[in-house]
Design an enzyme around this catalytic site. Sequence first.
Site, PDB file in Angstrom:
ATOM      1  N   ASN A  31      -1.073   6.670   4.675  1.00  0.00           N
ATOM      2  CA  ASN A  31      -1.067   5.741   5.812  1.00  0.00           C
ATOM      3  C   ASN A  31      -0.391   6.337   7.048  1.00  0.00           C
ATOM      4  O   ASN A  31       0.611   7.037   6.941  1.00  0.00           O
ATOM      5  CB  ASN A  31      -0.313   4.461   5.428  1.00  0.00           C
ATOM      6  CG  ASN A  31      -1.002   3.702   4.328  1.00  0.00           C
ATOM      7  OD1 ASN A  31      -2.119   3.245   4.494  1.00  0.00           O
ATOM      8  ND2 ASN A  31      -0.336   3.567   3.190  1.00  0.00           N
ATOM      9  N   HIS A  84      -5.761   6.391   7.708  1.00  0.00           N
ATOM     10  CA  HIS A  84      -4.913   7.336   6.982  1.00  0.00           C
ATOM     11  C   HIS A  84      -4.852   8.637   7.771  1.00  0.00           C
ATOM     12  O   HIS A  84      -5.809   8.998   8.461  1.00  0.00           O
ATOM     13  CB  HIS A  84      -5.462   7.567   5.572  1.00  0.00           C
ATOM     14  CG  HIS A  84      -5.157   6.445   4.635  1.00  0.00           C
ATOM     15  ND1 HIS A  84      -4.788   6.630   3.326  1.00  0.00           N
ATOM     16  CD2 HIS A  84      -5.152   5.102   4.815  1.00  0.00           C
ATOM     17  CE1 HIS A  84      -4.571   5.464   2.742  1.00  0.00           C
ATOM     18  NE2 HIS A  84      -4.793   4.518   3.639  1.00  0.00           N
ATOM     19  N   CYS A 105      -2.553   9.772  -0.350  1.00  0.00           N
ATOM     20  CA  CYS A 105      -4.010   9.629  -0.436  1.00  0.00           C
ATOM     21  C   CYS A 105      -4.450  10.233  -1.763  1.00  0.00           C
ATOM     22  O   CYS A 105      -4.421  11.456  -1.913  1.00  0.00           O
ATOM     23  CB  CYS A 105      -4.692  10.337   0.732  1.00  0.00           C
ATOM     24  SG  CYS A 105      -6.490  10.193   0.668  1.00  0.00           S
ATOM     25  N   HIS A 157      -7.529   0.379   9.851  1.00  0.00           N
ATOM     26  CA  HIS A 157      -6.594   0.869   8.820  1.00  0.00           C
ATOM     27  C   HIS A 157      -6.872   2.363   8.656  1.00  0.00           C
ATOM     28  O   HIS A 157      -7.876   2.750   8.065  1.00  0.00           O
ATOM     29  CB  HIS A 157      -6.826   0.111   7.510  1.00  0.00           C
ATOM     30  CG  HIS A 157      -5.924   0.508   6.391  1.00  0.00           C
ATOM     31  ND1 HIS A 157      -4.971  -0.345   5.863  1.00  0.00           N
ATOM     32  CD2 HIS A 157      -5.823   1.658   5.683  1.00  0.00           C
ATOM     33  CE1 HIS A 157      -4.333   0.266   4.877  1.00  0.00           C
ATOM     34  NE2 HIS A 157      -4.843   1.489   4.755  1.00  0.00           N
ATOM     35  N   ASP A 203       0.832  -1.204   0.000  1.00  0.00           N
ATOM     36  CA  ASP A 203       0.000   0.000   0.000  1.00  0.00           C
ATOM     37  C   ASP A 203       0.868   1.255   0.000  1.00  0.00           C
ATOM     38  O   ASP A 203       0.502   2.275  -0.592  1.00  0.00           O
ATOM     39  CB  ASP A 203      -0.913  -0.030   1.240  1.00  0.00           C
ATOM     40  CG  ASP A 203      -2.098   0.909   1.133  1.00  0.00           C
ATOM     41  OD1 ASP A 203      -2.415   1.335   0.012  1.00  0.00           O
ATOM     42  OD2 ASP A 203      -2.702   1.213   2.166  1.00  0.00           O
TER      43      ASP A 203
END
Length: 302
Positions: A249, A209, A240, A207, A16
């Site tokens: 992240n 951000h 993002c 998860h 990711d």
Amino acid sequence: MSLPDRVKIVEVAARDGLQNEKQFIATDVKVELINRLTAAGFANIETTSFVSPKWVPQMADATQVMASIQRNPNTLYSVLTPNLKGLEGALASQANEIVIFAAASESFSQRNINCSIAESIARFEPVAEQAKQAGLLIRGSISCALGCPYEGEIAIDAVVDVAKRLEALGCHELDVADTIGVGTPNKVYEVMRTVTEHIDPAKISGHFHDTYGQAIANIVAALNAGISIIHSSTAGLGGCPYAKGATGNVATEDVLYLLHNMGIQTGVDLDAVVDIGQWISAQLGRPSFSRAGNALAARKAG
């Protein structure tokens, strides 16, 4: 609710984190990153994606990466698999876990993968079936669980519905993902508590951000809601794409600093991760996005 004694960190930098990098990252750098993360003690590392190189050119070397890493039997190596072809790659590469995904937002699902939520989950049925037959673990990721770039607020019922559908496919773990980083602690707590009324909290991960600087606060809220699996990315790698110029992240160094100072065990060596974060950032030609990582590195440098 009391805080967990131990938290599992799912390290996502190699997949990711790197997939949005514009310049192609050399395969040997990706392999070294994963090897260093393995040595730092992570129980679960997202390594790559078996996707069309046309759509994600950064992951075109997935087969080579998986063939070259030094594996630890105590570490799960996860790969993203959007379809049966991706599953073939995962099986051939001896991945331990595949990651499948669905959005909690109909608009996001349509714009991102050109189908409804129900259609996206139906597409994963043969993938999940074959993965189970092969003995692979399956993790399900729920994007836009705390907000959507097109719809804004997302109903908690929609998150619960997708979680139930993914669990029914055979997912042993479910990621509740704040894809655009708009969540705040009260909302995170409410979402997590509601989801865990329907699904075992031990299966749910957060998860987050850090787009609006809320990720660490949101992790504390998730811990208070009974969550003990957190995703993060060394050096805060990963932008993002729905918020121009925003970080993505949450940084692993920041998460480890938080957890270790709260007396929560992770099994991960923070000093080693600080070094990895500084190293990979240098490879990418920019400073690390981790505040704790940069502060600890400066302190070490004296």
